[in-house]
Motif scaffolding. Sequence first.
Motif, PDB file in Angstrom:
ATOM      1  N   SER A 232      33.892  52.032  -0.543  1.00 43.99           N
ATOM      2  CA  SER A 232      33.728  52.666  -1.851  1.00 43.99           C
ATOM      3  C   SER A 232      32.433  52.186  -2.493  1.00 43.99           C
ATOM      4  CB  SER A 232      34.925  52.365  -2.766  1.00 43.99           C
ATOM      5  OG  SER A 232      34.948  51.008  -3.135  1.00 43.99           O
ATOM      6  N   LEU A 233      31.795  53.073  -3.242  1.00 48.20           N
ATOM      7  CA  LEU A 233      30.515  52.764  -3.875  1.00 48.20           C
ATOM      8  C   LEU A 233      30.382  53.528  -5.179  1.00 48.20           C
ATOM      9  CD1 LEU A 233      27.558  51.600  -3.822  1.00 48.20           C
ATOM     10  CD2 LEU A 233      26.910  53.726  -2.656  1.00 48.20           C
ATOM     11  N   MET A 234      30.030  52.810  -6.263  1.00 49.22           N
ATOM     12  CA  MET A 234      29.583  53.431  -7.501  1.00 49.22           C
ATOM     13  C   MET A 234      28.170  52.921  -7.756  1.00 49.22           C
ATOM     14  SD  MET A 234      32.775  53.513 -10.198  1.00 49.22           S
ATOM     15  CE  MET A 234      31.869  54.595 -11.312  1.00 49.22           C
ATOM     16  N   GLN A 235      27.228  53.847  -7.978  1.00 51.25           N
ATOM     17  CA  GLN A 235      25.827  53.460  -8.110  1.00 51.25           C
ATOM     18  C   GLN A 235      25.143  54.263  -9.214  1.00 51.25           C
ATOM     19  OE1 GLN A 235      23.710  51.089  -6.334  1.00 51.25           O
ATOM     20  NE2 GLN A 235      22.608  51.647  -8.206  1.00 51.25           N
ATOM     21  N   GLN A 236      24.563  53.531 -10.178  1.00 54.19           N
ATOM     22  CA  GLN A 236      23.754  54.199 -11.189  1.00 54.19           C
ATOM     23  C   GLN A 236      22.471  54.719 -10.535  1.00 54.19           C
ATOM     24  OE1 GLN A 236      21.512  51.760 -13.824  1.00 54.19           O
ATOM     25  NE2 GLN A 236      21.542  53.215 -15.520  1.00 54.19           N
ATOM     26  N   ILE A 237      22.121  55.975 -10.842  1.00 54.28           N
ATOM     27  CA  ILE A 237      20.876  56.555 -10.344  1.00 54.28           C
ATOM     28  C   ILE A 237      19.799  56.461 -11.417  1.00 54.28           C
ATOM     29  CG2 ILE A 237      19.763  58.602  -9.390  1.00 54.28           C
ATOM     30  CD1 ILE A 237      21.899  57.299  -7.603  1.00 54.28           C
ATOM     31  N   TYR A 238      20.046  57.090 -12.550  1.00 50.78           N
ATOM     32  CA  TYR A 238      19.110  57.012 -13.671  1.00 50.78           C
ATOM     33  C   TYR A 238      19.858  57.291 -14.967  1.00 50.78           C
ATOM     34  CZ  TYR A 238      15.028  57.539 -16.607  1.00 50.78           C
ATOM     35  OH  TYR A 238      14.093  57.369 -17.607  1.00 50.78           O
ATOM     36  N   GLY A 239      19.692  56.402 -15.942  1.00 50.07           N
ATOM     37  CA  GLY A 239      20.366  56.589 -17.222  1.00 50.07           C
ATOM     38  C   GLY A 239      21.869  56.658 -17.056  1.00 50.07           C
ATOM     39  N   PRO A 240      22.505  57.674 -17.629  1.00 50.28           N
ATOM     40  CA  PRO A 240      23.969  57.775 -17.530  1.00 50.28           C
ATOM     41  C   PRO A 240      24.460  58.420 -16.243  1.00 50.28           C
ATOM     42  CG  PRO A 240      23.132  59.502 -18.942  1.00 50.28           C
ATOM     43  CD  PRO A 240      21.932  58.669 -18.549  1.00 50.28           C
ATOM     44  N   LEU A 241      23.556  58.764 -15.313  1.00 51.42           N
ATOM     45  CA  LEU A 241      23.942  59.458 -14.096  1.00 51.42           C
ATOM     46  C   LEU A 241      24.373  58.454 -13.029  1.00 51.42           C
ATOM     47  CD1 LEU A 241      24.093  62.303 -12.840  1.00 51.42           C
ATOM     48  CD2 LEU A 241      21.803  61.891 -11.901  1.00 51.42           C
ATOM     49  N   ILE A 242      25.632  58.579 -12.568  1.00 53.17           N
ATOM     50  CA  ILE A 242      26.219  57.652 -11.591  1.00 53.17           C
ATOM     51  C   ILE A 242      26.877  58.449 -10.478  1.00 53.17           C
ATOM     52  CG2 ILE A 242      28.016  55.891 -11.242  1.00 53.17           C
ATOM     53  CD1 ILE A 242      27.551  54.948 -14.070  1.00 53.17           C
ATOM     54  N   VAL A 243      26.689  57.986  -9.232  1.00 53.24           N
ATOM     55  CA  VAL A 243      27.396  58.607  -8.101  1.00 53.24           C
ATOM     56  C   VAL A 243      28.608  57.744  -7.752  1.00 53.24           C
ATOM     57  CG1 VAL A 243      25.380  59.754  -7.146  1.00 53.24           C
ATOM     58  CG2 VAL A 243      25.925  57.434  -6.416  1.00 53.24           C
ATOM     59  N   ASP A 244      29.681  58.398  -7.327  1.00 56.81           N
ATOM     60  CA  ASP A 244      30.935  57.717  -6.983  1.00 56.81           C
ATOM     61  C   ASP A 244      31.388  58.224  -5.621  1.00 56.81           C
ATOM     62  OD1 ASP A 244      33.256  56.264  -7.070  1.00 56.81           O
ATOM     63  OD2 ASP A 244      34.271  57.546  -8.518  1.00 56.81           O
ATOM     64  N   PHE A 245      31.650  57.299  -4.701  1.00 56.29           N
ATOM     65  CA  PHE A 245      32.006  57.680  -3.333  1.00 56.29           C
ATOM     66  C   PHE A 245      33.115  56.763  -2.825  1.00 56.29           C
ATOM     67  CE2 PHE A 245      31.455  56.559   1.187  1.00 56.29           C
ATOM     68  CZ  PHE A 245      31.701  57.792   1.770  1.00 56.29           C
ATOM     69  N   ILE A 246      34.178  57.353  -2.244  1.00 57.07           N
ATOM     70  CA  ILE A 246      35.265  56.608  -1.609  1.00 57.07           C
ATOM     71  C   ILE A 246      35.637  57.332  -0.320  1.00 57.07           C
ATOM     72  CG2 ILE A 246      37.660  55.829  -1.796  1.00 57.07           C
ATOM     73  CD1 ILE A 246      37.367  55.780  -4.799  1.00 57.07           C
ATOM     74  N   SER A 247      35.855  56.580   0.767  1.00 56.45           N
ATOM     75  CA  SER A 247      36.278  57.205   2.013  1.00 56.45           C
ATOM     76  C   SER A 247      36.954  56.187   2.922  1.00 56.45           C
ATOM     77  CB  SER A 247      35.080  57.822   2.747  1.00 56.45           C
ATOM     78  OG  SER A 247      35.518  58.609   3.843  1.00 56.45           O
ATOM     79  N   ASN A 248      37.788  56.697   3.832  1.00 55.39           N
ATOM     80  CA  ASN A 248      38.424  55.901   4.878  1.00 55.39           C
ATOM     81  C   ASN A 248      38.031  56.486   6.224  1.00 55.39           C
ATOM     82  OD1 ASN A 248      40.651  54.077   3.419  1.00 55.39           O
ATOM     83  ND2 ASN A 248      40.540  56.056   2.391  1.00 55.39           N
ATOM     84  N   ILE A 249      37.758  55.618   7.204  1.00 54.25           N
ATOM     85  CA  ILE A 249      37.313  56.060   8.520  1.00 54.25           C
ATOM     86  C   ILE A 249      38.218  55.452   9.583  1.00 54.25           C
ATOM     87  CG2 ILE A 249      35.370  56.184  10.119  1.00 54.25           C
ATOM     88  CD1 ILE A 249      33.547  55.569   7.712  1.00 54.25           C
ATOM     89  N   ASN A 250      38.629  56.270  10.544  1.00 58.97           N
ATOM     90  CA  ASN A 250      39.388  55.787  11.691  1.00 58.97           C
ATOM     91  C   ASN A 250      38.407  55.140  12.670  1.00 58.97           C
ATOM     92  OD1 ASN A 250      40.600  55.714  14.359  1.00 58.97           O
ATOM     93  ND2 ASN A 250      42.195  57.068  13.600  1.00 58.97           N
ATOM     94  N   ILE A 251      38.561  53.826  12.923  1.00 61.53           N
ATOM     95  CA  ILE A 251      37.653  53.113  13.831  1.00 61.53           C
ATOM     96  C   ILE A 251      38.382  52.630  15.084  1.00 61.53           C
ATOM     97  CG2 ILE A 251      36.034  52.428  12.026  1.00 61.53           C
ATOM     98  CD1 ILE A 251      37.396  49.674  11.975  1.00 61.53           C
ATOM     99  N   ASP A 252      39.523  53.253  15.379  1.00 60.17           N
ATOM    100  CA  ASP A 252      40.297  52.919  16.580  1.00 60.17           C
ATOM    101  C   ASP A 252      39.784  53.765  17.740  1.00 60.17           C
ATOM    102  OD1 ASP A 252      42.121  52.277  18.502  1.00 60.17           O
ATOM    103  OD2 ASP A 252      43.882  53.006  17.417  1.00 60.17           O
ATOM    104  N   ASN A 253      39.012  53.153  18.668  1.00 64.23           N
ATOM    105  CA  ASN A 253      38.402  53.942  19.739  1.00 64.23           C
ATOM    106  C   ASN A 253      39.414  54.437  20.776  1.00 64.23           C
ATOM    107  OD1 ASN A 253      38.936  51.537  21.048  1.00 64.23           O
ATOM    108  ND2 ASN A 253      36.789  50.915  21.195  1.00 64.23           N
ATOM    109  N   SER A 254      40.679  54.015  20.660  1.00 63.18           N
ATOM    110  CA  SER A 254      41.709  54.538  21.559  1.00 63.18           C
ATOM    111  C   SER A 254      42.461  55.715  20.933  1.00 63.18           C
ATOM    112  CB  SER A 254      42.708  53.432  21.928  1.00 63.18           C
ATOM    113  OG  SER A 254      43.419  52.990  20.771  1.00 63.18           O
ATOM    114  N   SER A 255      42.097  56.075  19.706  1.00 59.57           N
ATOM    115  CA  SER A 255      42.773  57.160  18.993  1.00 59.57           C
ATOM    116  C   SER A 255      42.023  58.470  19.191  1.00 59.57           C
ATOM    117  CB  SER A 255      42.853  56.831  17.500  1.00 59.57           C
ATOM    118  OG  SER A 255      43.250  57.956  16.743  1.00 59.57           O
ATOM    119  N   LYS A 256      42.762  59.581  19.250  1.00 57.43           N
ATOM    120  CA  LYS A 256      42.128  60.889  19.362  1.00 57.43           C
ATOM    121  C   LYS A 256      41.432  61.282  18.051  1.00 57.43           C
ATOM    122  CE  LYS A 256      46.326  63.511  18.151  1.00 57.43           C
ATOM    123  NZ  LYS A 256      47.283  64.551  18.607  1.00 57.43           N
TER     124      LYS A 256
END
Length: 304
Positions: A232-256
């Motif tokens: 997850s990441l929240m990052q100010q770009i300029y002034g009141p403008l902020i980006v918000d990102f959240i994600s989950n990734i499957n990192i099991d190389n034995s999974s389809k």
Amino acid sequence: GLNIKLKASDKNWSFESLNDLSTLNTSRFYSGLRNSNTLRRYFRMPILGDSSFNIFTNYRSRAWNGTIGETEIKSAFGGFIEKTKFFASGDVNNNLNIRIGTAKYQAEKFESSEMISLWRSSFFVSLDSEYKIWESSLENIYQKNLTPLSPVLIKPELILRTNVNSSYFNYENGSQQGFLKLSIGPQIRLGNLERNFLDYTKFSVMPGVKIKFGNSPFKFDNAIDLKTLNISLMQQIYGPLIVDFISNINIDNSSKSYGEYYNTKLGLLWHKRAYEWGIYYHPNNDAGGLYFRINGFKFGNSVK
């Protein structure tokens, strides 16, 4: 359509009802209705202490299960005892949750869209912990004035977060499933939103490993994605403008489903001291929306 929310409480009792009608056409009424009800009674138990007894019903509930995606619980009813406790162990803050119950579910079968109906008994334990590795000097923070970009003072800090949760399910048809999940990772917050360019960052990364036995006959609660990475990441770009990102990734190389992401949220926020608004997009189910919030004189009591 119509959305109705009802909450009522009296001493040690509480009741909550959520109702969502996507149509008022009487010929399609039940196919456009989603409903959930919970009746809760607070009491004290031996050993567990303050707990709650819950009776619930659901009709056409949406459920998301990792890389499987969205599935539907056509109906459910049952009860469970729940214990929640916040406590500190030295410098570690903990949140413990214990749940024991039984319910009957009518939901999609694991490997098809066929609806099946079974009783399920369950036992669940979860422990979330936080250890503060570093934080900015409180004296320096309280000497600062509130900024035009935030209704509260922002405290830079570095925290180590852990989660341990375990479940056991027993189904009416003789199936069983159990798992133990361990997750650990850092969360860092930097900046104070005092300047207009890149003066706020909140970033966390949390890998997790799940050990399981057995399988659920249902799609909504089958333990999948045995190795995951939450970012997850929240990052100010300029002034009141902020980006918000959240994600989950499957990192099991034995999974389809290796390399697939789920529960992803992309947001663009306009963040001010008195108000904020934002646009969000969820690529996994092609859903989006926007919100607006007014920050009142007491930020904790703000309305949406």
